[in-house]
Motif scaffolding. Sequence first.
Motif, PDB file in Angstrom:
ATOM      1  N   THR A  52       0.871  -1.168   0.000  1.00 12.03           N
ATOM      2  CA  THR A  52       0.000   0.000   0.000  1.00 12.03           C
ATOM      3  C   THR A  52       0.909   1.218   0.000  1.00 12.03           C
ATOM      4  N   ILE A  53       0.850   1.978  -1.067  1.00 13.17           N
ATOM      5  CA  ILE A  53       1.683   3.170  -1.206  1.00 13.17           C
ATOM      6  C   ILE A  53       0.820   4.369  -0.830  1.00 13.17           C
ATOM      7  N   ARG A  54       1.333   5.173   0.064  1.00 13.07           N
ATOM      8  CA  ARG A  54       0.583   6.331   0.560  1.00 13.07           C
ATOM      9  C   ARG A  54       1.210   7.619   0.041  1.00 13.07           C
ATOM     10  N   ALA A  55       0.385   8.652  -0.045  1.00 10.99           N
ATOM     11  CA  ALA A  55       0.895   9.960  -0.460  1.00 10.99           C
ATOM     12  C   ALA A  55       2.002  10.413   0.480  1.00 10.99           C
ATOM     13  N   SER A  56       1.926  10.018   1.734  1.00 17.23           N
ATOM     14  CA  SER A  56       2.964  10.389   2.703  1.00 17.23           C
ATOM     15  C   SER A  56       4.303   9.720   2.413  1.00 17.23           C
ATOM     16  N   ASN A  57       4.329   8.699   1.522  1.00 17.46           N
ATOM     17  CA  ASN A  57       5.594   8.091   1.112  1.00 17.46           C
ATOM     18  C   ASN A  57       6.418   9.021   0.224  1.00 17.46           C
ATOM     19  N   ILE A  58       5.799  10.064  -0.308  1.00 17.10           N
ATOM     20  CA  ILE A  58       6.552  11.086  -1.043  1.00 17.10           C
ATOM     21  C   ILE A  58       7.169  11.972   0.032  1.00 17.10           C
ATOM     22  N   THR A  59       8.417  11.721   0.366  1.00 19.49           N
ATOM     23  CA  THR A  59       9.018  12.297   1.570  1.00 19.49           C
ATOM     24  C   THR A  59       9.162  13.807   1.527  1.00 19.49           C
ATOM     25  N   GLU A  60       9.157  14.410   0.366  1.00 21.13           N
ATOM     26  CA  GLU A  60       9.290  15.856   0.266  1.00 21.13           C
ATOM     27  C   GLU A  60       7.973  16.584   0.549  1.00 21.13           C
ATOM     28  N   ILE A  61       6.892  15.834   0.718  1.00 21.01           N
ATOM     29  CA  ILE A  61       5.576  16.398   0.974  1.00 21.01           C
ATOM     30  C   ILE A  61       5.230  16.175   2.444  1.00 21.01           C
ATOM     31  N   ASP A  62       4.710  17.218   3.092  1.00 23.88           N
ATOM     32  CA  ASP A  62       4.267  17.111   4.482  1.00 23.88           C
ATOM     33  C   ASP A  62       2.743  17.031   4.483  1.00 23.88           C
ATOM     34  N   PRO A  63       2.180  15.813   4.669  1.00 20.98           N
ATOM     35  CA  PRO A  63       0.723  15.665   4.573  1.00 20.98           C
ATOM     36  C   PRO A  63      -0.050  16.394   5.671  1.00 20.98           C
ATOM     37  N   THR A  64       0.627  16.825   6.732  1.00 15.05           N
ATOM     38  CA  THR A  64      -0.076  17.559   7.788  1.00 15.05           C
ATOM     39  C   THR A  64      -0.315  19.013   7.396  1.00 15.05           C
ATOM     40  N   THR A  65       0.490  19.546   6.496  1.00 14.14           N
ATOM     41  CA  THR A  65       0.330  20.953   6.101  1.00 14.14           C
ATOM     42  C   THR A  65       0.134  21.143   4.602  1.00 14.14           C
ATOM     43  N   GLN A  66       0.343  20.094   3.797  1.00 15.66           N
ATOM     44  CA  GLN A  66       0.246  20.227   2.347  1.00 15.66           C
ATOM     45  C   GLN A  66      -0.683  19.159   1.780  1.00 15.66           C
ATOM     46  N   GLU A  67      -1.493  19.581   0.840  1.00 19.25           N
ATOM     47  CA  GLU A  67      -2.364  18.663   0.121  1.00 19.25           C
ATOM     48  C   GLU A  67      -1.878  18.589  -1.318  1.00 19.25           C
ATOM     49  N   ILE A  68      -1.785  17.382  -1.852  1.00 19.48           N
ATOM     50  CA  ILE A  68      -1.335  17.225  -3.232  1.00 19.48           C
ATOM     51  C   ILE A  68      -2.457  17.650  -4.161  1.00 19.48           C
ATOM     52  N   ALA A  69      -2.185  18.649  -4.987  1.00 21.03           N
ATOM     53  CA  ALA A  69      -3.167  19.154  -5.951  1.00 21.03           C
ATOM     54  C   ALA A  69      -2.981  18.500  -7.321  1.00 21.03           C
ATOM     55  N   ASP A  70      -1.730  18.170  -7.679  1.00 17.94           N
ATOM     56  CA  ASP A  70      -1.465  17.582  -8.984  1.00 17.94           C
ATOM     57  C   ASP A  70      -0.134  16.854  -8.939  1.00 17.94           C
ATOM     58  N   ILE A  71      -0.011  15.818  -9.734  1.00 20.62           N
ATOM     59  CA  ILE A  71       1.253  15.091  -9.899  1.00 20.62           C
ATOM     60  C   ILE A  71       1.481  14.921 -11.392  1.00 20.62           C
ATOM     61  N   ILE A  72       2.637  15.339 -11.848  1.00 19.11           N
ATOM     62  CA  ILE A  72       3.008  15.148 -13.248  1.00 19.11           C
ATOM     63  C   ILE A  72       4.136  14.130 -13.284  1.00 19.11           C
ATOM     64  N   LEU A  73       3.910  13.071 -14.008  1.00 21.35           N
ATOM     65  CA  LEU A  73       4.900  12.010 -14.166  1.00 21.35           C
ATOM     66  C   LEU A  73       5.814  12.378 -15.321  1.00 21.35           C
ATOM     67  N   LYS A  74       7.102  12.496 -15.037  1.00 22.78           N
ATOM     68  CA  LYS A  74       8.069  12.874 -16.074  1.00 22.78           C
ATOM     69  C   LYS A  74       8.737  11.649 -16.690  1.00 22.78           C
ATOM     70  N   LYS A  75       9.040  10.661 -15.866  1.00 28.50           N
ATOM     71  CA  LYS A  75       9.669   9.436 -16.354  1.00 28.50           C
ATOM     72  C   LYS A  75       9.390   8.340 -15.340  1.00 28.50           C
ATOM     73  N   THR A  76       9.236   7.122 -15.825  1.00 27.50           N
ATOM     74  CA  THR A  76       9.000   5.995 -14.926  1.00 27.50           C
ATOM     75  C   THR A  76       9.686   4.757 -15.469  1.00 27.50           C
ATOM     76  N   TRP A  77      10.141   3.905 -14.568  1.00 27.63           N
ATOM     77  CA  TRP A  77      10.777   2.661 -14.955  1.00 27.63           C
ATOM     78  C   TRP A  77      10.688   1.692 -13.789  1.00 27.63           C
ATOM     79  N   ILE A  78      10.937   0.427 -14.071  1.00 29.70           N
ATOM     80  CA  ILE A  78      10.931  -0.620 -13.050  1.00 29.70           C
ATOM     81  C   ILE A  78      12.353  -1.138 -12.925  1.00 29.70           C
ATOM     82  N   GLN A  79      12.836  -1.213 -11.693  1.00 32.91           N
ATOM     83  CA  GLN A  79      14.187  -1.723 -11.429  1.00 32.91           C
ATOM     84  C   GLN A  79      14.083  -3.064 -10.708  1.00 32.91           C
TER      85      GLN A  79
END
Length: 172
Positions: A52-79
Amino acid sequence: MMKLYNKYLVILIFTILALPSCTYEYEWINDLSFDYRMLPVVANGNFETHATIRASNITEIDPTTQEIADIILKKTWIQFSGDFKHNDKVELHNIVVDKDTFYINYEYSIDSSEPKRFYYEDDDDYGAFMQKSFNTLRKNGFIRVWINGYNNTSMSKLYITLCNDIDVQVRE
């Protein structure tokens, strides 16, 4: 009648001016690396790993003070990583995010150079699938991910990491 109308008009104008403004501050946080390592695959044969991946796993975001309004995917890959040996084999059959399934036929056989990791990248369909997954993450605050495949490695655990370069817009 006119006095009553003027009275309501004055009350309406006063109410509008007295209300605090409801403006939000938006900020883009650019060039983030969001890599999520799934639970390790420890046995050979067909496998399923999940998380289960949570928005709080994006460590640069503070879910207590910030709400994610948009996410733009620039590149993705599987390692894929582990201690691979010659003739080891890894296959990825599908990825399920909530109820959406992305069918893939990623297959890798280890040659004599014995890499410690290898990647699957530049797949436009997978990128579109991950963008849809990030939109679900943004809306719900989490996503459930399952990865199914086949593993025939001789020495160690198999690690699968979902790697992403993203820009995130937050509202404070």
